[in-house]
Design an enzyme around this catalytic site. Sequence first.
Site: not given
Ligand code: F6R
Length: 590
Positions: A2, A27, A71, A95-96, A463, A467, A470, A486, A585
Amino acid sequence: MCGIIGCFSKEGCYEKLMAGLARLEYRGYDSAGVALLSPDGALAVRKKKGGVAGLAGAPLPGDTGIGHTRWATHGKPSDANAHPHVAGKFALVHNGIVENYARLRAELAAAGETFVSETDSEVIVRLIARLYGGDFFAAVSAACARLEGSYAVAVLCSDFPGQIICAKQKSPLVAGASGGDLYVCSDIPALAGAAEYVCPAEDGEFIRIAAGRVVFCDGQGKEIPKVFTRLTAASRAETGGGSFMEREIAAVPRALADTLASLRASDFAPCARAMRAARRVFAVACGTAFHAALAFKDAVERDAGVPVLCHPSSEFRYRDPLVGPGDLVVAVSQSGETADTLEAARLAKSRGAYLLSVTNVECSTLAALADHNVAMRAGAEIAVAATKSYNCQLLCLYYLAAQLTFFRCTRWPAWFSSLDALAPAARAAFDSFSAVRALAERLRGAGGMYFIGRGQDVRTAAEGALKVKEIAYLFAEGCAAGELKHGTLALVEEGFPVLAVATSRRLAQKCENALAEAKARGAYAALFSQYEDVLSESCADFTCRLPAVTEALMPVVAVIPLQYFACSMCLLRGYDPDKPRNLAKSVTVE
Ligand code: F6R
């Protein structure tokens, strides 16, 4: 998670609000809405399920407005659940999460309020309307005093044209100003290009826009003096063509160079004592940042000989961790607003630990909470999937690992003199992109895939898998190469992709053995390494030569082709890399 925005502008308030909302969209993008208040007190609201573009229409009149990108937490994405929520003379964006909303809702319903949405946010605006006796600020303040949980709210009242009252508790909120235009917003990047000066609010504070001024105050309306700082170009989003994710990957070399310059200009003396004397070292983070924290563990344990306890932030506080005075806790967060990481950091501090943060947003809540903040200079990251911030997190954390090694062992790790090679190597990694795109074309129809590695490459594998999950919406798992046999290997059948990263000469052969075992079961094998001989002698169906830097720093470079691979898979499968479904985000709720 949000985004909220408020704007007072004598000229083009609606357009400025909409432009801000578009910048805030990362957001959340389940629904969007705006409310405009005219000088004569007329309130106009437009809100809709879907993204900000769906709000298009004739400009709403007014010089004061609020807006929201959602969101969803309470209530599915729908027109009715979209913000702003309206009750009587009031319109509100939030937001919250209001944790006591069910109790408040029942109380208000019993008093005769009829709810039109399923949201927790509607409770706030109905509470404000009930408590209103002619004093706008007092009603907002009294309502907030009854809320439990987290909130950043912006409220309009038709009795008070030209005014916006905002409150903050555990959700981010900043004020901005540029000439006669005044703003409030969930975060700074969304104000880039609009506000010239910004100032973040702290928990418990209110922001009042009235009579063409923006002031901070406490719950009684008493003004709190604040200093606004000039918004730097570093807060701007990457410009250029393509998606934000592509632009942000392209910005990695610049981001690394800026971050290194900033690290070299930083003074680590204030945290020297904590580093030297730390009884134990902890690292807490979420998602991508957690992978960076694991890489930090690898470096500190190898170079400084100090064990590092790594916890996902969301688990840390519920495990009753053995953290206390004399411990050093490193909290890693791109946004500095991730609720789980903030709570983990607060717990560590409340138990007497020294808190060191690594953030990309210097005026974030986490940076303010920390005893010392290490700032990355990735620049604003807009795509939901973290890319350039991960490379910069790794650089900052390695730099920190070197400081720790120096403070404890009075020597620098050998790789410390090679940091300048990182930015050029990151640029050289782009040479692999056409081959990596061809790999993505080959694998675009796959049902899932594994990423494997050994030692520090396990972090890169994890990682890479995150990606792909996601943004390409494919099952992917990153695991230690040695773990395949395993259990994980059971899923490998004809054509199942297994992508291996082998950046350590010592472990390359072992990683290759695991790849061979997968290939013997029909896997499509891809290998990423900087070692020509490792690649040429391998049995892989696809090989990618990584640019070489000293092995200890390879994770910063090795992840780049994997970031680009995920982005290519996403685009080839017809998805938007910047706005993956179900995600947002900045995860400012628990
Ligand atoms: C994955 C991604 C998330 C953030 C996670 C933490 O691509 O972006 O996994 O890494 O939500 O976010 P921050 O770094 O802002 O605490």
